[in-house]
Design an enzyme around this catalytic site. Structure first.
Site, mmCIF file in Angstrom:
data_model
loop_
_atom_site.group_PDB
_atom_site.id
_atom_site.type_symbol
_atom_site.label_atom_id
_atom_site.label_comp_id
_atom_site.label_asym_id
_atom_site.label_seq_id
_atom_site.Cartn_x
_atom_site.Cartn_y
_atom_site.Cartn_z
ATOM 1 N N ASP A 57 -10.742 -3.632 -11.641
ATOM 2 C CA ASP A 57 -11.731 -2.571 -11.424
ATOM 3 C C ASP A 57 -11.453 -1.454 -12.426
ATOM 4 O O ASP A 57 -10.556 -1.580 -13.265
ATOM 5 C CB ASP A 57 -11.643 -2.044 -9.986
ATOM 6 N N ASP A 84 -10.685 2.697 -12.438
ATOM 7 C CA ASP A 84 -10.354 3.814 -11.550
ATOM 8 C C ASP A 84 -10.487 5.150 -12.276
ATOM 9 O O ASP A 84 -9.982 5.308 -13.393
ATOM 10 C CB ASP A 84 -8.908 3.666 -11.056
ATOM 11 N N ASP A 105 -13.860 2.756 -8.902
ATOM 12 C CA ASP A 105 -13.389 3.703 -7.884
ATOM 13 C C ASP A 105 -13.451 5.109 -8.454
ATOM 14 O O ASP A 105 -12.908 5.371 -9.527
ATOM 15 C CB ASP A 105 -11.927 3.406 -7.508
HETATM 16 P P1 UTP Z 1 -5.590 -0.700 -8.362
HETATM 17 O O1 UTP Z 1 -5.598 -1.510 -7.107
HETATM 18 O O2 UTP Z 1 -6.903 -0.456 -9.004
HETATM 19 O O3 UTP Z 1 -4.584 -1.429 -9.342
HETATM 20 O O4 UTP Z 1 -4.887 0.659 -7.996
HETATM 21 P P2 UTP Z 1 -4.454 -1.357 -10.926
HETATM 22 O O5 UTP Z 1 -3.040 -1.061 -11.200
HETATM 23 O O6 UTP Z 1 -5.485 -0.465 -11.515
HETATM 24 O O7 UTP Z 1 -4.698 -2.838 -11.383
HETATM 25 P P3 UTP Z 1 -6.074 -3.655 -11.433
HETATM 26 O O8 UTP Z 1 -7.190 -2.739 -11.061
HETATM 27 O O9 UTP Z 1 -5.903 -4.762 -10.464
HETATM 28 O O10 UTP Z 1 -6.198 -4.139 -12.820
HETATM 29 C C1 UTP Z 1 -4.575 1.646 -8.926
HETATM 30 C C2 UTP Z 1 -3.591 2.591 -8.350
HETATM 31 O O11 UTP Z 1 -4.194 3.420 -7.386
HETATM 32 C C3 UTP Z 1 -3.403 3.503 -6.236
HETATM 33 C C4 UTP Z 1 -2.596 2.236 -6.209
HETATM 34 O O12 UTP Z 1 -1.355 2.468 -5.611
HETATM 35 C C5 UTP Z 1 -2.457 1.884 -7.650
HETATM 36 O O13 UTP Z 1 -1.231 2.396 -8.115
HETATM 37 N N1 UTP Z 1 -4.250 3.592 -5.041
HETATM 38 C C6 UTP Z 1 -5.202 2.663 -4.786
HETATM 39 C C7 UTP Z 1 -4.038 4.623 -4.168
HETATM 40 O O14 UTP Z 1 -3.164 5.457 -4.388
HETATM 41 N N2 UTP Z 1 -4.792 4.695 -3.027
HETATM 42 C C8 UTP Z 1 -5.733 3.787 -2.739
HETATM 43 O O15 UTP Z 1 -6.399 3.903 -1.695
HETATM 44 C C9 UTP Z 1 -5.946 2.754 -3.649
HETATM 45 MN MN MN Z 2 -7.551 -0.592 -10.998
#
Ligand code: UTP
Ligand code: MN
Length: 499
Positions: free
Chosen positions: A326, A328, A423
């Protein structure tokens, strides 16, 4: 030939002290008495010197050839190590010839030092690699994106994922930690020896690693990958909005994939309906290029509704990943409070442009209590947040058209856009540093930051704040660097948080 007189000066203990002429000054021989006995050593020394060999009385760093009888290479090495105190002297052992007595007797017979051949060399066991010190918390280590042990970390992460599917959190974390430690190593693991003194490697992980090192694959990992349950759980949790609990229930009811959900008319919430509808797109990795295109769109929206607002790309892309599941984003404004109410406006702007396929917003529910955080910091934070699916127009190269493939390029079927999970998180400026740190990941890095804060510092860290539980106050931070300092940790840049 070097004149005798000069040699006398450079090498005070050269054999001419013993009445012999030294002919081969570059070869300084030392004979080990151990297992040979004093009389045989004395005999060989005299014989050698009489033929013009330079045979030393005592061992010193100037020795080039060590000969011994009935000793193993390891024994000789141990003897030398014992004789040499200084580190730099030990280093010179590497260039030293450790030889069987046959080299000397053959050389004496030939009346000249022979070129060293393999059969003359004493066998030594392979040197244990210099062990690296790896710290036990992921937030104390540097974990680059590209590391040397994917062949071990990928199988371990399969087992972690499977444990996650079984809701065995302890096992999941144990395998994730093992994999993470291997990611921090500066070189390829070749032997079990290389893992000596490393933290976090439990018995189960070690067995898996050993099997891979010895057989090239782990039976358990291969069986897991092939198992119907693992494959079904992967397919079902691959639906946006479906967690392990629902997936497991469906699996036990005989369902295996998203089409089974439709076919059997399962009751799905709005998120899951979108998840099924865009299943293929959402399971296709998002590229950095696509993330940048979305970043441009969101940037425009954010600036249009609130001039001066700041947009930061977080998550895996901030850590330098080339692809992600995704995209973020974190949004803030330097004027505290100005960010309030901006999320609906941003979403409306995006919707008006036809860029949103789905969105669900949760409101900000964070309140800083005077008594500290109300409960143990949890993975989920309380920011105003939007889970969305964007409609991203695709350029030809992104949609995978193979131009020039014998006139096929025009026949490319399918839509000119793809769905991408995005997100959006809005943070007040005062919490922005904590939010940035929390949303940059990786998940294990975050988990260990919170564990470090609690166990080592008596503090409580969340995506909103850091609370000192002993002094009963919150610690302000305006940058990630400051947070690391508060925590007593060396600063680790995002690109090295790929734990
Ligand atoms: P992601 O699940 O998007 O992972 O969370 P990522 O590292 O970007 O990897 P992809 O997307 O699978 O490629 C990103 C960060 O946001 C935090 C998670 O702990 C993670 O470090 N996060 C996610 C939160 O702090 N709270 C949430 O509700 C969701
Ligand atoms: Mn992500």
């Amino acid at each position: 030939m070097v004149p005798l007189k000069r040699r006398k000066v450079t090498h005070p203990q050269t054999p001419d002290q013993h009445g012999e002429t030294c002919k081969f000054n570059d070869v300084a021989i030392f004979i080990i008495e151990r297992k040979m006995g004093a009389s045989r050593k004395s005999f060989l020394t005299q014989l050698g010197r009489s033929k013009g060999f330079r045979i030393e009385e005592s061992y010193s760093p100037s020795v080039t050839h060590v000969v011994s009888e009935n000793n193993t290479g390891d024994e000789v090495q141990a003897w030398i190590t014992n004789e040499t105190e200084e580190k730099d002297e030990k280093a010179s052992i590497c260039s030293l010839h450790l030889l069987d007595i046959s080299w000397l007797t053959e050389s004496i017979a030939a009346e000249s030092p022979l070129q060293v051949q393999d059969r003359h060399r004493l066998k030594t066991s392979p040197k244990p690699s210099a062990h690296v010190a790896v710290k036990s918390y992921a937030c104390q280590r540097r974990s680059p994106l590209n590391h040397h042990n994917t062949f071990l970390t990928e199988p371990l992460e399969i087992l972690a994922e499977n444990a996650e599917f079984m809701e065995n959190e302890g096992r999941n974390i144990a395998f994730r930690r093992s994999a993470s430690v291997l990611k921090a190593l500066p070189r390829v693991v070749r032997r079990m020896e290389d893992l000596k003194n490393l933290p976090c490697l439990g018995g189960h992980s070690l067995r898996v690693i050993k099997e891979i090192l010895e057989d090239g694959a782990s039976q358990e990992v291969e069986t897991t990958k092939q198992s119907e349950q693992f494959q079904a759980m992967k397919a079902l949790t691959g639906v946006f909005g479906v967690g392990v609990k629902s997936a497991d229930r469906w699996f036990r009811e005989g369902l295996r994939n998203p089409s089974d959900l439709i076919r059997t008319g399962q009751k799905l919430n709005h998120t899951q309906q979108a998840g099924v509808r865009y299943y293929n797109d959402l399971n296709k990795p998002v590229t950095k290029k696509e993330a940048e295109a979305i970043s441009d769109m969101v940037g425009k929206a954010v600036r249009a509704v609130l001039p001066g607002a700041i947009l930061t790309l977080t998550g895996g892309f901030r850590r330098g990943k080339e692809v992600g599941h995704d995209v973020d984003f974190l949004i803030t404004h330097p004027e505290e409070g100005a960010e309030e109410g901006m999320m609906p406006k941003v979403l409306k702007w995006l919707e008006d442009q036809g860029l949103l396929l789905y969105q669900k917003t949760t409101r900000n529910s964070y309140l800083e209590s005077r008594d500290g955080p109300e409960r143990a910091p949890h993975h989920m934070d309380r920011f105003e947040r939007c889970f969305s699916i964007f409609k991203l127009e695709q350029t030809k190269e992104c949609s995978g058209t193979t131009a020039g493939a014998a006139g096929m390029s025009e026949q490319q079927s399918g839509p000119s856009w793809r769905a991408v999970r995005v997100d959006l998180v809005v943070s007040p400026y005062s919490q922005f540093a904590y939010a940035t740190l929390g949303w940059t990941g990786s998940k294990l890095f975050e988990r260990d930051l919170r564990r470090w804060a609690g166990q080592e510092r008596g503090m409580s860290l969340s995506n909103h704040a850091l609370y000192d539980s002993k002094r009963h106050h919150y610690l302000h931070a305006s940058s990630e660097e400051e947070i690391f300092t508060h925590l007593g940790l060396e600063y680790i840049p995002p690109s090295e948080r790929n734990a």
